[in-house]
Design a protein around this motif. Structure first.
Motif, PDB file in Angstrom:
ATOM      1  N   ALA A 148       0.835  -1.208   0.000  1.00 22.23           N
ATOM      2  CA  ALA A 148       0.000   0.000   0.000  1.00 22.23           C
ATOM      3  C   ALA A 148       0.863   1.248   0.000  1.00 22.23           C
ATOM      4  O   ALA A 148       0.524   2.251  -0.648  1.00 22.23           O
ATOM      5  CB  ALA A 148      -0.923  -0.012   1.217  1.00 22.23           C
ATOM      6  N   ARG A 149       1.998   1.206   0.723  1.00 16.60           N
ATOM      7  CA  ARG A 149       2.894   2.372   0.785  1.00 16.60           C
ATOM      8  C   ARG A 149       3.409   2.726  -0.611  1.00 16.60           C
ATOM      9  O   ARG A 149       3.471   3.898  -0.980  1.00 16.60           O
ATOM     10  CB  ARG A 149       4.056   2.062   1.721  1.00 16.60           C
ATOM     11  N   TRP A 164       1.986   2.104  -3.569  1.00 20.51           N
ATOM     12  CA  TRP A 164       0.943   2.650  -4.427  1.00 20.51           C
ATOM     13  C   TRP A 164       0.504   4.047  -3.966  1.00 20.51           C
ATOM     14  O   TRP A 164       0.155   4.900  -4.804  1.00 20.51           O
ATOM     15  CB  TRP A 164      -0.250   1.699  -4.478  1.00 20.51           C
ATOM     16  N   ASP A 165       0.544   4.313  -2.658  1.00 21.07           N
ATOM     17  CA  ASP A 165       0.264   5.680  -2.194  1.00 21.07           C
ATOM     18  C   ASP A 165       1.272   6.655  -2.803  1.00 21.07           C
ATOM     19  O   ASP A 165       0.906   7.726  -3.314  1.00 21.07           O
ATOM     20  CB  ASP A 165       0.326   5.747  -0.669  1.00 21.07           C
ATOM     21  N   SER A 169      -4.648   1.555  -1.731  1.00 21.68           N
ATOM     22  CA  SER A 169      -4.035   2.877  -1.639  1.00 21.68           C
ATOM     23  C   SER A 169      -5.069   3.916  -1.205  1.00 21.68           C
ATOM     24  O   SER A 169      -6.028   4.194  -1.940  1.00 21.68           O
ATOM     25  CB  SER A 169      -3.424   3.272  -2.991  1.00 21.68           C
TER      26      SER A 169
END
Length: 673
Positions: free
Chosen positions: A14-15, A17-18, A81
């Motif tokens: 997720a980090r 894609w953020d 994200s």
């Protein structure tokens, strides 16, 4: 701006894609698969009232486009994200009220069981399954389990993918083992410039209740949008079919940008039988100056003529392309197992495919001509097909040559490009006083060839050269036979021993090629190696001529004629032992391996002091004439005299003779090695 991950594993973070979507901003990230290309497939499997879940939605416009065209409006999009979910809520919240974006991990979804009719995944599986490590496979299994849980029975999981082999195999194996129906669609390209050369595929997995026991797997592929699904027997076959489509796309991409330095070959298969239907060769002629009308042409090789030098060899096709005057010529060979509806039918069938192989610089809307010999697709009639334990599958077929000539051929299907035996067929001659056929009786087809064999005609150039080599014996008086007990040797009473290892071939020769045995022609069913060894041990120096025209069953060796054992030194010494001192050993050598060929020639020189060679123009064949005594050396003038004498002896009244076959002409190209 660095958007690529430091490692493939970050695709599931997720980090990552953020950071990716914050840096990219509002610009949609589609990766692959434009909406216009995906629409035909999506319309088949997404209904307006379906509840649709899009996993790993990112900021793709796919959901918005589906919503806007009315394909469906009950769409839930999820992503890990937070940044992209906020972006998409702002972008669509007010304009698309029935569509929602939720922050959620697809590996642990909050939806109840059987909540959706469709789960749509565009590139998410590809991003997650970056390797085959145990941890990665565990995540994919969890993803599939969650998708299965939230789908209703009869629901569809649509996965848009580049179909890397390990990704496709994993998805197909998982869901087929669960009893789901699996169908793979190739997405038609829009022709626009794409980021990926590889084609895009959509896996359609339809959920069924798992039946206890071993239910049959249903695996299908739709290589083109209009095609009926093709059933595959196993996962490996489905993966291989997709791989073939990928290789074809790469090939088309490559040759559409630059001319081909080497000839490119590929097969187009029948959609039902999956057997080759057309064999294509792409031939570029760099010396042809391009103009509007000479960029590209399609040449249809008439049936049965694909084995001829002009059509069946690289050099021949290169010459054909140059003489045709086109920058790129695509030759098309037709297969004997297939049926064709004339030239117009072939053009209609191929017109879409061949344009994918067009050369760079082809003007837009350019008419591409279809060419052939005589404007038709030729005539081929399969007379007999069977399988031999030694020779494998084979066919006997009649084909039309130039003009009105017909030929009968024997083809071993393990080596389809080679004519094993060939004979010209005689034209039918009406009987004197023959009554006219009644109108109600069926007339023969004008394309039906005759059946009698023309025994005066040698079709193969290397056979003509082998026969002409008998002139090295010193003329007709040096040949075997006895006339009136006087000891005078003549052609008319020569005895021939034929050795054939395969009894099936004797049956074929007798039934289909007019062969017959007699007092002076005997066939021995035996291995040639064993037969020569037996003769050398029992009765040496008894033959004036020994001829080898033996094909090799081992296609991995760079010598297709003869098998290597026939040119090993101990065996060649046995061949020399059965020859008379004035005799000649005639060998048909077909060798594409230069080192192996030099080795064979060196061995022949060790055994036979005198060695002549006759190369066959336009073919790999070389005819070698080997004599056990150097005293038999002939100069060209003497060889010509011998040829005239031999031909005079053979051209006797009542004996058939091909008037175009002149022994002296054949021997002009013979020289001493």
């Amino acid at each position: 701006m660095e958007l690529l991950p430091r490692s493939p594993g970050e695709f599931g973070s997720a980090r990552y894609w953020d950071r990716f979507f914050r840096q990219r901003g509002q610009r949609p990230f589609e990766w692959y698969g434009a909406f216009a290309e995906l629409c035909p497939v999506l319309h088949k499997y997404v209904r307006p009232r379906d509840k649709v879940l899009v996993v790993g939605c990112g900021n793709s416009e796919l959901s918005e486009q589906m919503y806007d065209v009315g394909m469906c409006d009950d769409i839930i999009n999820i992503d890990i994200s937070d940044a992209v979910i906020r972006q998409m809520q702002e972008r669509s919240g007010s304009t698309r009220p029935k569509m929602s974006y939720l922050l959620m991990d697809m590996l642990q979804m909050d939806f109840p069981d059987a909540h959706f009719q469709v789960v749509l995944d565009k590139g998410t599986l590809d991003a997650l399954l970056t390797d085959e490590e145990e941890a990665t496979i565990a995540k994919v299994d969890q993803m599939f389990a969650e998708i299965s849980r939230v789908l209703q029975v009869g629901g569809r999981y649509l996965c848009v993918s580049l179909a890397q082999a390990h990704v496709l195999k994993k998805a197909v194996e998982y869901f087929s083992q669960e009893g789901w129906v699996v169908r793979v669609h190739q997405v038609a390209s829009s022709g626009d410039k794409q980021q990926f050369v590889l084609p895009v595929f959509v896996y359609v997995m339809t959920k069924f209740r798992k039946i206890p026991g071993s239910a049959p797997q249903i695996l299908e592929i739709c290589p083109e949008e209009q095609d009926k699904p093709m059933r595959m027997e196993c996962v490996e076959q489905l993966v291989a079919a997709v791989k073939d489509r990928q290789h074809y796309a790469l090939l088309c991409s490559q040759i559409s940008k630059t001319p081909c330095r080497e000839q490119v070959s590929l097969d187009l298969c029948d959609k039902e039988s999956r057997k080759p239907r057309y064999t294509l060769h792409v031939v570029d002629s760099p010396l042809v100056k391009p103009s509007r009308d000479n960029h590209f042409a399609i040449f249809i090789i008439p049936q049965g003529r694909e084995t001829e030098w002009l059509f069946g060899t690289e050099e021949g096709r290169r010459q054909l392309a140059a003489s045709a005057g086109f920058g790129r010529l695509l030759t098309v060979a037709l297969h004997r197992e297939q049926h064709y509806e004339g030239m117009a039918g072939i053009q209609a069938e191929l017109s879409g495919k061949v344009m994918e192989l067009a050369p760079p610089g082809l003007p837009a809307r350019q008419q591409v001509p279809f060419l052939s010999v005589g404007g038709d697709i030729g005539v081929r009639t399969v007379r007999h097909c069977d399988t031999s334990p030694l020779s494998g599958e084979y066919v006997v077929e009649d084909v039309k040559g130039d003009g009105s000539c017909y030929f009968r051929r024997l083809i071993f299907l393990r080596n389809r490009s080679v004519v094993q035996s060939e004979a010209r067929l005689l034209a039918p001659t009406p009987l004197q006083g023959q009554k006219k056929r009644r109108k109600d009786k069926k007339k023969p087809s004008p394309t039906e060839p005759p059946g009698a064999i023309d025994k005066s005609y040698l079709c193969c150039e290397h056979h003509k050269a082998m026969v002409a080599g008998l002139c090295l014996l010193g003329g007709p008086d040096a040949l075997p036979g006895d006339e009136a007990g006087s000891g005078r040797l003549c052609w008319g009473q020569a005895h021939v021993a034929v050795v054939e290892i395969d009894p099936s071939m004797l049956e074929v020769a007798t039934h289909w090629f007019g062969f017959s045995q007699g007092d002076r022609m005997q066939v021995h069913i035996s291995d040639g190696l064993d037969y020569v060894a037996k003769l050398a041990a029992e009765a040496p120096a008894q033959y004036h001529a020994v001829m080898f025209d033996v094909d090799s069953k081992d296609l991995t060796v760079g010598m297709s004629c003869p098998p290597p054992a026939f040119v090993e030194k101990p065996f060649l010494q046995k061949v020399r032992n059965i020859l008379k001192p004035e005799g000649v050993f005639v060998l048909n050598l077909v060798c594409r391996d230069a080192r192996l060929k030099e080795s064979v020639l060196a061995t022949l020189r060790d055994v036979f002091p005198l060695l002549y060679v006759r190369r066959i123009e336009g073919e790999v064949n070389e005819i070698l004439f080997c004599q056990p005594s150097p005293e038999g050396r002939c100069n060209p003038t003497e060889l010509g005299v011998r040829a005239q004498a031999l031909e005079g002896a053979l051209r006797q009244p009542g004996r058939p003779w091909d008037s175009s076959y002149v022994l002296a002409d054949v021997l002009q190209a013979v020289h001493i090695l």
